[in-house]
Design an enzyme around this catalytic site. Structure first.
Site, PDB file in Angstrom:
ATOM      1  N   VAL A 135       0.858  -1.201   0.000  1.00  0.00           N
ATOM      2  CA  VAL A 135       0.000   0.000   0.000  1.00  0.00           C
ATOM      3  C   VAL A 135       0.888   1.243   0.000  1.00  0.00           C
ATOM      4  CG1 VAL A 135      -1.800   1.303   1.201  1.00  0.00           C
ATOM      5  CG2 VAL A 135      -1.769  -1.200   1.351  1.00  0.00           C
ATOM      6  N   GLY A 190       3.551   6.153 -18.717  1.00  0.00           N
ATOM      7  CA  GLY A 190       3.860   4.875 -18.055  1.00  0.00           C
ATOM      8  C   GLY A 190       3.207   4.727 -16.692  1.00  0.00           C
ATOM      9  N   LYS A 208      -6.039  -2.086  -1.598  1.00  0.00           N
ATOM     10  CA  LYS A 208      -5.223  -1.380  -0.596  1.00  0.00           C
ATOM     11  C   LYS A 208      -6.069  -1.023   0.629  1.00  0.00           C
ATOM     12  CE  LYS A 208      -2.068   0.241  -4.173  1.00  0.00           C
ATOM     13  NZ  LYS A 208      -1.823   1.256  -5.196  1.00  0.00           N
ATOM     14  N   GLY A 305       6.678   3.254  -8.288  1.00  0.00           N
ATOM     15  CA  GLY A 305       7.989   3.558  -8.866  1.00  0.00           C
ATOM     16  C   GLY A 305       9.033   2.607  -8.315  1.00  0.00           C
TER      17      GLY A 305
HETATM   18  P1  NAP Z   1       6.716  -6.378 -13.169  1.00  0.00           P
HETATM   19  O1  NAP Z   1       7.607  -5.264 -13.580  1.00  0.00           O
HETATM   20  O2  NAP Z   1       5.666  -6.836 -14.096  1.00  0.00           O
HETATM   21  O3  NAP Z   1       7.657  -7.611 -12.782  1.00  0.00           O
HETATM   22  C1  NAP Z   1       7.145  -8.859 -12.469  1.00  0.00           C
HETATM   23  C2  NAP Z   1       8.292  -9.836 -12.399  1.00  0.00           C
HETATM   24  O4  NAP Z   1       7.788 -11.083 -11.967  1.00  0.00           O
HETATM   25  C3  NAP Z   1       8.994 -10.074 -13.734  1.00  0.00           C
HETATM   26  O5  NAP Z   1      10.380 -10.178 -13.528  1.00  0.00           O
HETATM   27  C4  NAP Z   1       8.426 -11.408 -14.208  1.00  0.00           C
HETATM   28  O6  NAP Z   1       9.339 -12.186 -14.954  1.00  0.00           O
HETATM   29  C5  NAP Z   1       8.176 -12.111 -12.887  1.00  0.00           C
HETATM   30  N1  NAP Z   1       7.066 -13.051 -12.980  1.00  0.00           N
HETATM   31  C6  NAP Z   1       5.750 -12.755 -13.137  1.00  0.00           C
HETATM   32  N2  NAP Z   1       5.033 -13.907 -13.172  1.00  0.00           N
HETATM   33  C7  NAP Z   1       5.918 -14.924 -13.035  1.00  0.00           C
HETATM   34  C8  NAP Z   1       5.794 -16.339 -13.004  1.00  0.00           C
HETATM   35  N3  NAP Z   1       4.609 -16.933 -13.120  1.00  0.00           N
HETATM   36  N4  NAP Z   1       6.907 -17.055 -12.834  1.00  0.00           N
HETATM   37  C9  NAP Z   1       8.112 -16.469 -12.715  1.00  0.00           C
HETATM   38  N5  NAP Z   1       8.297 -15.129 -12.737  1.00  0.00           N
HETATM   39  C10 NAP Z   1       7.214 -14.380 -12.902  1.00  0.00           C
HETATM   40  O7  NAP Z   1       5.974  -6.015 -11.796  1.00  0.00           O
HETATM   41  P2  NAP Z   1       6.383  -4.898 -10.740  1.00  0.00           P
HETATM   42  O8  NAP Z   1       5.901  -3.579 -11.208  1.00  0.00           O
HETATM   43  O9  NAP Z   1       7.803  -5.062 -10.364  1.00  0.00           O
HETATM   44  O10 NAP Z   1       5.439  -5.276  -9.502  1.00  0.00           O
HETATM   45  C11 NAP Z   1       5.735  -6.368  -8.689  1.00  0.00           C
HETATM   46  C12 NAP Z   1       4.822  -6.339  -7.479  1.00  0.00           C
HETATM   47  O11 NAP Z   1       5.043  -5.138  -6.754  1.00  0.00           O
HETATM   48  C13 NAP Z   1       3.330  -6.385  -7.788  1.00  0.00           C
HETATM   49  O12 NAP Z   1       2.666  -7.099  -6.783  1.00  0.00           O
HETATM   50  C14 NAP Z   1       2.942  -4.915  -7.717  1.00  0.00           C
HETATM   51  O13 NAP Z   1       1.572  -4.710  -7.418  1.00  0.00           O
HETATM   52  C15 NAP Z   1       3.813  -4.446  -6.568  1.00  0.00           C
HETATM   53  N6  NAP Z   1       4.048  -3.023  -6.570  1.00  0.00           N
HETATM   54  C16 NAP Z   1       4.591  -2.448  -7.660  1.00  0.00           C
HETATM   55  C17 NAP Z   1       4.820  -1.083  -7.648  1.00  0.00           C
HETATM   56  C18 NAP Z   1       5.434  -0.410  -8.826  1.00  0.00           C
HETATM   57  O14 NAP Z   1       5.657   0.805  -8.773  1.00  0.00           O
HETATM   58  N7  NAP Z   1       5.763  -1.125  -9.900  1.00  0.00           N
HETATM   59  C19 NAP Z   1       4.468  -0.329  -6.524  1.00  0.00           C
HETATM   60  C20 NAP Z   1       3.932  -0.966  -5.404  1.00  0.00           C
HETATM   61  C21 NAP Z   1       3.727  -2.322  -5.434  1.00  0.00           C
HETATM   62  P3  NAP Z   1       9.881 -11.695 -16.396  1.00  0.00           P
HETATM   63  O15 NAP Z   1      10.718 -10.504 -16.098  1.00  0.00           O
HETATM   64  O16 NAP Z   1      10.688 -12.821 -16.915  1.00  0.00           O
HETATM   65  O17 NAP Z   1       8.661 -11.385 -17.202  1.00  0.00           O
HETATM   66  N1  HSE Z   2      -1.088   1.144 -10.140  1.00  0.00           N
HETATM   67  C1  HSE Z   2      -0.770   1.655  -8.836  1.00  0.00           C
HETATM   68  C2  HSE Z   2      -1.041   3.143  -8.799  1.00  0.00           C
HETATM   69  C3  HSE Z   2       0.693   1.476  -8.460  1.00  0.00           C
HETATM   70  O1  HSE Z   2      -1.305   3.768  -9.838  1.00  0.00           O
HETATM   71  O2  HSE Z   2      -0.996   3.690  -7.713  1.00  0.00           O
HETATM   72  C4  HSE Z   2       1.001   0.222  -7.721  1.00  0.00           C
HETATM   73  O3  HSE Z   2       0.251   0.062  -6.566  1.00  0.00           O
END
Ligand code: NAP
Ligand code: HSE
Length: 434
Positions: A135, A190, A208, A305
């Site tokens: 969150v 993005g 959340k 981010g």
């Molecule tokens: P992402 O960029 O899509 O990365 C996901 C990663 O997980 C990739 O490396 C992918 O592998 C791997 N993956 C997905 N499914 C898989 C599977 N079945 N087996 C093996 N590997 C798998 O996601 P992210 O943005 O880093 O987010 C990750 C988590 O953090 C999510 O729960 C998201 O809600 C949370 N989060 C993200 C943010 C943000 O700013 N991005 C903020 C807060 C929370 P490949 O690289 O090989 O495709």
């Molecule tokens: N998609 C979410 C947002 C980021 O726009 O706040 C990850 O929780």
């Protein structure tokens, strides 16, 4: 638990967040070792596509596509799940706990749906599960609810917990953009995904809020318990009229104690412009917690981010790693009460903003006011806005005094059945601050 002088980490996922975590474990290894009391080393990284180029090149031999390489590795003390989605992340988290491994996760979907069960299993197995990044990304809110505010009774939680929608609403409000244009801009930058449903329909915010209200009220709140409306019905006109009336419009995640239970809702809300939450703009997040001892406490900062989210994940990792080195089994973070239920939305009482498109004829206002009056809904102000003389249509905006949700929903049905009403433009709840 045996004595350990170093801590091994298995990273599930190496995308935006996982890449950041791997980088910081490498770049800040001395700092982290100093904080923990021993080295913290990556022992394996699970990905889907090992050929994909990554923002950070991990040491050779760590990348795998087989979860068993991580789960069966005795050197892995902590599994960091940053894959996202429910399947197979939930399964991997449960397996890790069952095998006696601690877990850090950023996964709001899994924690919103299965958090209490995960924490119960963790307690049984004597391991820790931390989820600060689930969150508000880099803005601390989970640890404050679990630790810093623990002596307080939580009265309300108000959050702007989705950066994408806050960006879109800021553009609509400050630049008069329509929803579609603002969404396109958020996608180009993005912030919003190609399929923006989770963000714009309030699904992400509901995940959340389920997590926050479970922690805040010690109640079992799942995402499906959260009343939810997204932002797709908002138009530039709503922002213009709200502004004239002295309000901003935000997608709020709101939880509060109500009739012995909790009320949990995500919807657009009018907020007086002088309230702090009304001025949280762009992709930033904010969560305001109203408490009996500390009063109102506001947490404000980046909600997503790579580096902000890595900051939260790394803090959880350091916290657990210290306990691994110190051989400490921490107490369960929360104990839930089974007696606190979720109250139905129909019990809500608040003020409402109602925009109607009506025929420009004598007696139209009177018909609408009669319906509202019969349902005990009192009007605070009524303004006739745009007139289209040629089409003989007009737009009216009503602000009500406090009224019941059930009554207003009844009124909407009756009003939409009137021949003189072309369209219910929008109904937006007004959120009041003391
Ligand atoms: P992402 O960029 O899509 O990365 C996901 C990663 O997980 C990739 O490396 C992918 O592998 C791997 N993956 C997905 N499914 C898989 C599977 N079945 N087996 C093996 N590997 C798998 O996601 P992210 O943005 O880093 O987010 C990750 C988590 O953090 C999510 O729960 C998201 O809600 C949370 N989060 C993200 C943010 C943000 O700013 N991005 C903020 C807060 C929370 P490949 O690289 O090989 O495709
Ligand atoms: N998609 C979410 C947002 C980021 O726009 O706040 C990850 O929780």
């Amino acid at each position: 638990m045996s004595e350990k002088s170093s801590v091994g980490v298995g990273l599930l996922g190496m995308g935006v967040v996982g890449g950041g975590v791997a980088r910081i474990l490498s770049e800040k290894s001395s700092l982290i070792q100093g904080l923990v009391g021993g080295p913290v080393a990556l022992e394996g990284i699970l990905v889907r596509d090992p050929q994909r180029s990554r923002s950070f090149d991990p040491p050779d031999g760590l990348i795998t596509t087989d979860i068993d390489d991580i789960l069966s590795n005795q050197k892995v003390d902590i599994v960091v799940e940053v894959m996202g989605g429910q399947d197979p992340a939930l399964d991997y988290i449960l397996k890790s706990i069952t095998l006696g491994k601690h877990v850090v996760t950023a996964n709001k979907e899994v924690m919103a749906r299965h958090g209490p069960d995960i924490l119960t299993l963790a307690r049984k197995k004597g391991v820790q599960v931390l989820f600060e990044a689930s969150v508000a990304g880099g803005t601390p809110i989970i640890a404050p609810l679990i630790r810093d505010l623990v002596a307080n009774e939580i009265i309300t939680i108000h959050g702007i917990v989705n950066g994408t929608t806050n960006y879109i609403l800021t553009k609509m409000s400050k630049e008069g953009m329509g929803f579609e244009d603002a969404l396109k801009e958020a996608q180009a930058l993005g912030y919003a995904e190609a399929d923006p449903t989770n963000d714009v329909e309030g699904i992400d915010a509901a995940y959340k809020l389920a997590i926050l209200s479970t922690l805040g009220f010690r109640a079992r709140v799942k995402d499906e318990d959260v009343y939810r409306e997204g932002i797709t019905r908002l138009t530039a006109k709503d922002f213009q009229y709200a502004d004239e009336l002295g309000y901003a419009i935000k997608l709020l995640a709101i939880a509060g104690k109500e009739n012995g239970g909790v009320q949990v809702r995500v919807h657009p809300a009018l907020i007086r412009k002088d309230v702090m939450m009304a001025n949280v703009d762009g992709v930033l997040n904010a969560v305001e917690v109203q408490t009996d001892l500390a009063g109102r406490v506001l947490f404000h900062g980046p909600g997503a981010g790579d580096m902000p989210t890595t900051s939260a994940v790394t803090a959880d990792l350091v916290d657990i790693a210290r306990n691994v080195i110190g051989n400490v089994v921490p107490p369960a973070p929360i104990v839930l009460s089974e007696s606190i239920g979720v109250r139905p939305m129909s019990e809500l009482e608040t003020k409402y903003y109602l925009r109607l498109n009506v025929m420009e004829r004598p007696g139209v206002f009177a018909q609408i006011l009669r319906i509202l009056g019969d349902l005990q809904i009192s009007i605070a102000s009524a303004i006739q806005k745009e007139n289209d003389d040629e089409a003989q249509r007009a737009e009216i905006v009503l602000m009500t005094h406090r009224a019941g949700e059930a009554a207003i929903q009844n009124a909407l049905k009756l009003i939409s059945d009137l021949d003189v009403v072309n369209e219910i433009g929008n109904l937006i709840r007004v959120e009041e601050w003391d």
